[in-house]
Design a protein around this motif. Sequence first.
Motif, PDB file in Angstrom:
ATOM      1  N   LEU A   1       0.862  -1.179   0.000  1.00  0.00           N
ATOM      2  CA  LEU A   1       0.000   0.000   0.000  1.00  0.00           C
ATOM      3  C   LEU A   1       0.901   1.233   0.000  1.00  0.00           C
ATOM      4  O   LEU A   1       1.782   1.354   0.852  1.00  0.00           O
ATOM      5  CB  LEU A   1      -0.915   0.006   1.227  1.00  0.00           C
ATOM      6  CG  LEU A   1      -1.842  -1.199   1.397  1.00  0.00           C
ATOM      7  CD1 LEU A   1      -2.619  -1.092   2.706  1.00  0.00           C
ATOM      8  CD2 LEU A   1      -2.802  -1.326   0.217  1.00  0.00           C
ATOM      9  N   ILE A   2       0.658   2.160  -0.937  1.00  0.00           N
ATOM     10  CA  ILE A   2       1.567   3.296  -1.082  1.00  0.00           C
ATOM     11  C   ILE A   2       0.822   4.480  -1.676  1.00  0.00           C
ATOM     12  O   ILE A   2      -0.189   4.310  -2.361  1.00  0.00           O
ATOM     13  CB  ILE A   2       2.776   2.894  -1.969  1.00  0.00           C
ATOM     14  CG1 ILE A   2       3.907   3.896  -1.848  1.00  0.00           C
ATOM     15  CG2 ILE A   2       2.358   2.671  -3.414  1.00  0.00           C
ATOM     16  CD1 ILE A   2       5.242   3.381  -2.397  1.00  0.00           C
ATOM     17  N   GLY A   3       1.325   5.691  -1.399  1.00  0.00           N
ATOM     18  CA  GLY A   3       0.690   6.896  -1.893  1.00  0.00           C
ATOM     19  C   GLY A   3       1.219   7.325  -3.255  1.00  0.00           C
ATOM     20  O   GLY A   3       2.424   7.230  -3.533  1.00  0.00           O
ATOM     21  N   GLU A   4       0.336   7.838  -4.073  1.00  0.00           N
ATOM     22  CA  GLU A   4       0.708   8.295  -5.422  1.00  0.00           C
ATOM     23  C   GLU A   4       1.720   9.433  -5.369  1.00  0.00           C
ATOM     24  O   GLU A   4       2.604   9.536  -6.223  1.00  0.00           O
ATOM     25  CB  GLU A   4      -0.557   8.750  -6.144  1.00  0.00           C
ATOM     26  CG  GLU A   4      -0.316   9.379  -7.506  1.00  0.00           C
ATOM     27  CD  GLU A   4      -1.524  10.131  -8.012  1.00  0.00           C
ATOM     28  OE1 GLU A   4      -1.703  10.160  -9.245  1.00  0.00           O
ATOM     29  OE2 GLU A   4      -2.275  10.708  -7.196  1.00  0.00           O
ATOM     30  N   LYS A   5       1.619  10.310  -4.369  1.00  0.00           N
ATOM     31  CA  LYS A   5       2.475  11.492  -4.287  1.00  0.00           C
ATOM     32  C   LYS A   5       3.660  11.284  -3.353  1.00  0.00           C
ATOM     33  O   LYS A   5       4.291  12.253  -2.923  1.00  0.00           O
ATOM     34  CB  LYS A   5       1.652  12.707  -3.852  1.00  0.00           C
ATOM     35  CG  LYS A   5       0.552  13.076  -4.830  1.00  0.00           C
ATOM     36  CD  LYS A   5      -0.249  14.278  -4.377  1.00  0.00           C
ATOM     37  CE  LYS A   5       0.558  15.566  -4.526  1.00  0.00           C
ATOM     38  NZ  LYS A   5      -0.271  16.764  -4.240  1.00  0.00           N
ATOM     39  N   ASP A   6       4.001  10.059  -3.058  1.00  0.00           N
ATOM     40  CA  ASP A   6       5.124   9.760  -2.167  1.00  0.00           C
ATOM     41  C   ASP A   6       6.428  10.197  -2.850  1.00  0.00           C
ATOM     42  O   ASP A   6       6.786   9.674  -3.898  1.00  0.00           O
ATOM     43  CB  ASP A   6       5.158   8.262  -1.865  1.00  0.00           C
ATOM     44  CG  ASP A   6       6.025   7.907  -0.665  1.00  0.00           C
ATOM     45  OD1 ASP A   6       7.114   8.489  -0.554  1.00  0.00           O
ATOM     46  OD2 ASP A   6       5.610   7.056   0.138  1.00  0.00           O
ATOM     47  N   ASP A   7       7.130  11.159  -2.236  1.00  0.00           N
ATOM     48  CA  ASP A   7       8.401  11.611  -2.797  1.00  0.00           C
ATOM     49  C   ASP A   7       9.598  11.065  -2.025  1.00  0.00           C
ATOM     50  O   ASP A   7      10.737  11.463  -2.277  1.00  0.00           O
ATOM     51  CB  ASP A   7       8.457  13.145  -2.858  1.00  0.00           C
ATOM     52  CG  ASP A   7       8.372  13.817  -1.489  1.00  0.00           C
ATOM     53  OD1 ASP A   7       8.348  13.104  -0.458  1.00  0.00           O
ATOM     54  OD2 ASP A   7       8.318  15.068  -1.437  1.00  0.00           O
ATOM     55  N   TRP A   8       9.350  10.175  -1.079  1.00  0.00           N
ATOM     56  CA  TRP A   8      10.429   9.567  -0.284  1.00  0.00           C
ATOM     57  C   TRP A   8      10.695   8.141  -0.755  1.00  0.00           C
ATOM     58  O   TRP A   8      11.823   7.740  -1.008  1.00  0.00           O
ATOM     59  CB  TRP A   8      10.043   9.600   1.192  1.00  0.00           C
ATOM     60  CG  TRP A   8      11.200   9.537   2.149  1.00  0.00           C
ATOM     61  CD1 TRP A   8      12.500   9.267   1.853  1.00  0.00           C
ATOM     62  CD2 TRP A   8      11.150   9.783   3.552  1.00  0.00           C
ATOM     63  NE1 TRP A   8      13.277   9.313   2.993  1.00  0.00           N
ATOM     64  CE2 TRP A   8      12.462   9.629   4.054  1.00  0.00           C
ATOM     65  CE3 TRP A   8      10.127  10.111   4.432  1.00  0.00           C
ATOM     66  CZ2 TRP A   8      12.765   9.789   5.409  1.00  0.00           C
ATOM     67  CZ3 TRP A   8      10.440  10.278   5.775  1.00  0.00           C
ATOM     68  CH2 TRP A   8      11.756  10.117   6.250  1.00  0.00           C
ATOM     69  N   THR A   9       9.633   7.362  -0.865  1.00  0.00           N
ATOM     70  CA  THR A   9       9.726   6.008  -1.432  1.00  0.00           C
ATOM     71  C   THR A   9       8.689   5.934  -2.551  1.00  0.00           C
ATOM     72  O   THR A   9       7.562   5.515  -2.332  1.00  0.00           O
ATOM     73  CB  THR A   9       9.462   4.929  -0.361  1.00  0.00           C
ATOM     74  OG1 THR A   9       8.172   5.158   0.241  1.00  0.00           O
ATOM     75  CG2 THR A   9      10.522   4.975   0.724  1.00  0.00           C
TER      76      THR A   9
END
Length: 287
Positions: free
Chosen positions: A201-209
Amino acid sequence: MLRKLLPLSSLLLLAGGCASAAPGLTITTTAPDGAEDRIPATVSKPDGPGPFPAIVIMHDCSGLGPSSSGAPGRWAMELVGRGYVVLLPDSFTTRGHAGGICTVPFSQRRADVTPERRARDAYAALAYLRAQPFVDPRRVGLMGGSHGGATTLATMIAPARDAEPVAREKGEGFAAAVALYPRCAVRTPRIYQPVAPLLILIGEKDDWTPAEPCRKLAEAAREAGYPVAIKIYPGAHHSFDSSNPVRYVAARVNPSVPGGRGATTGGDPGAWADSIREVAAFFGRHL
């Protein structure tokens, strides 16, 4: 009403973002050189004698000390309320990183807090739970976010050979796993092959991973016939399961951006609510 093996205040502190390892409980993990580490841990359980299914939660780079994101505690409360025993190992405190490693350069981090090394902590936690009379030893899952998500991937990847560290434990290991916003640059030349079903599960706007490497990992694994699923939350950032507002911190170590520093984190109520449903349904099927 939840009955705790260890003080209720410990879990409530974790949930509030002011984490502390409960005193008195440690698990022992063995280093490649044979040395033993004693890792503090917190265990909580539902009312009743069980046996219950159980989940090991691996914390993120903020650890379980005063700087904790609080996300591991939020998940612990949710899962105990749904009938799971939960164990949270503290991989950092006794290894010199009680304040976490989110802003610590890679050159200054100790080798015993890498995701690959923390996989040993996860299997030590699994062994502890399987020895408890209130745990069903066949129904133990694993989950973690960020650094804990990468640890989950490292823990669940099938061993390339029998002589590989914890190869036997992997063969008899976790029944299912959830990786929340992990770094998906897995150290393997092979298609990612988990030893049991895995959900990312992950975010579309994740700029870290970033989500894209995880999408590619899951897609390639599925095409090869391995049980890897992924859900990407539109508009969500890293740590979407946090209760903290979205913010950018320039000091965070981030190999995903030019200059290697700076990342955005913060909760997303919609993604948090849906992730609870997804995790509950996933573990409900596999545990």
